[in-house]
Design a protein around this motif. Structure first.
Motif, mmCIF file in Angstrom:
data_model
loop_
_atom_site.group_PDB
_atom_site.id
_atom_site.type_symbol
_atom_site.label_atom_id
_atom_site.label_comp_id
_atom_site.label_asym_id
_atom_site.label_seq_id
_atom_site.Cartn_x
_atom_site.Cartn_y
_atom_site.Cartn_z
ATOM 1 N N PRO A 1 0.821 -1.208 0.000
ATOM 2 C CA PRO A 1 0.000 0.000 0.000
ATOM 3 C C PRO A 1 0.855 1.258 0.000
ATOM 4 O O PRO A 1 2.001 1.259 0.446
ATOM 5 C CB PRO A 1 -0.798 -0.115 1.293
ATOM 6 N N GLY A 2 0.261 2.315 -0.486
ATOM 7 C CA GLY A 2 0.904 3.618 -0.426
ATOM 8 C C GLY A 2 0.551 4.303 0.879
ATOM 9 O O GLY A 2 -0.157 3.740 1.732
ATOM 10 N N ALA A 3 1.016 5.531 1.031
ATOM 11 C CA ALA A 3 0.771 6.273 2.262
ATOM 12 C C ALA A 3 -0.712 6.547 2.465
ATOM 13 O O ALA A 3 -1.202 6.496 3.595
ATOM 14 C CB ALA A 3 1.549 7.583 2.241
ATOM 15 N N LEU A 4 -1.421 6.814 1.397
ATOM 16 C CA LEU A 4 -2.850 7.093 1.511
ATOM 17 C C LEU A 4 -3.601 5.858 1.997
ATOM 18 O O LEU A 4 -4.440 5.941 2.903
ATOM 19 C CB LEU A 4 -3.396 7.559 0.164
ATOM 20 N N GLU A 5 -3.280 4.700 1.440
ATOM 21 C CA GLU A 5 -3.938 3.456 1.829
ATOM 22 C C GLU A 5 -3.551 3.024 3.248
ATOM 23 O O GLU A 5 -4.310 2.337 3.920
ATOM 24 C CB GLU A 5 -3.602 2.341 0.836
ATOM 25 N N ALA A 6 -2.369 3.419 3.694
ATOM 26 C CA ALA A 6 -1.905 3.063 5.033
ATOM 27 C C ALA A 6 -2.438 4.012 6.106
ATOM 28 O O ALA A 6 -2.180 3.808 7.292
ATOM 29 C CB ALA A 6 -0.376 3.057 5.071
ATOM 30 N N GLY A 7 -3.159 5.059 5.704
ATOM 31 C CA GLY A 7 -3.763 5.964 6.674
ATOM 32 C C GLY A 7 -2.844 7.047 7.191
ATOM 33 O O GLY A 7 -3.058 7.580 8.281
ATOM 34 N N VAL A 8 -1.811 7.402 6.437
ATOM 35 C CA VAL A 8 -0.866 8.421 6.881
ATOM 36 C C VAL A 8 -1.537 9.783 7.112
ATOM 37 O O VAL A 8 -1.258 10.431 8.123
ATOM 38 C CB VAL A 8 0.327 8.526 5.908
ATOM 39 N N PRO A 9 -2.445 10.241 6.228
ATOM 40 C CA PRO A 9 -3.086 11.535 6.514
ATOM 41 C C PRO A 9 -3.852 11.526 7.841
ATOM 42 O O PRO A 9 -3.813 12.502 8.586
ATOM 43 C CB PRO A 9 -4.047 11.737 5.345
ATOM 44 N N ASN A 10 -4.502 10.424 8.151
ATOM 45 C CA ASN A 10 -5.227 10.303 9.414
ATOM 46 C C ASN A 10 -4.256 10.341 10.597
ATOM 47 O O ASN A 10 -4.528 10.975 11.618
ATOM 48 C CB ASN A 10 -6.040 9.017 9.419
ATOM 49 N N TYR A 11 -3.115 9.678 10.464
ATOM 50 C CA TYR A 11 -2.105 9.674 11.523
ATOM 51 C C TYR A 11 -1.583 11.093 11.777
ATOM 52 O O TYR A 11 -1.484 11.534 12.922
ATOM 53 C CB TYR A 11 -0.950 8.742 11.156
#
Length: 110
Positions: A80-90
């Motif tokens: 997964p990329g950062a978006l799929e891994a939930g980075v913005p939420n983190y």
């Protein structure tokens, strides 16, 4: 011979990097470019949450952060990329919490 200044160095380095990137993109097989376009077109099918509620970011800031992290760490065949891994939420949760308010983990003194 002209003296090499910092400005001329960075201009030449930037132009060289842009030319190499354009050349590499032009030499990429059409199948690879088509596959990347398909992967980028369906992040929702890769497990991306449909709607995220942000605590700290305004809607325009959230769109920017989502676009930035997707660009920096894109979805690929390795995972997964950062978006799929939930980075913005983190990032949003960190900025909305104590760390974002300036609390320090290590304090000096009594």
């Amino acid at each position: 011979m002209e003296k090499l200044t910092r400005r001329t160095f960075f201009k030449a380095a930037g132009a060289t990097a842009a030319a190499l990137t354009a050349k590499a993109h032009a030499l990429a097989p059409d199948e690879a470019r088509h596959g990347q376009a398909q992967q980028g077109a369906s992040p929702a099918m890769a497990g991306t949450p449909a709607q995220t509620t942000y605590l700290f970011f305004r809607p325009d800031e959230a769109r920017f952060v989502e676009a930035a992290v997707a660009r920096l760490i894109p979805l690929d065949g390795n995972g997964p990329g950062a978006l799929e891994a939930g980075v913005p939420n983190y990032i949003d949760r960190q900025l909305g919490g104590a760390w974002g308010a300036g609390e320090r983990l290590y304090r000096s003194g009594p």
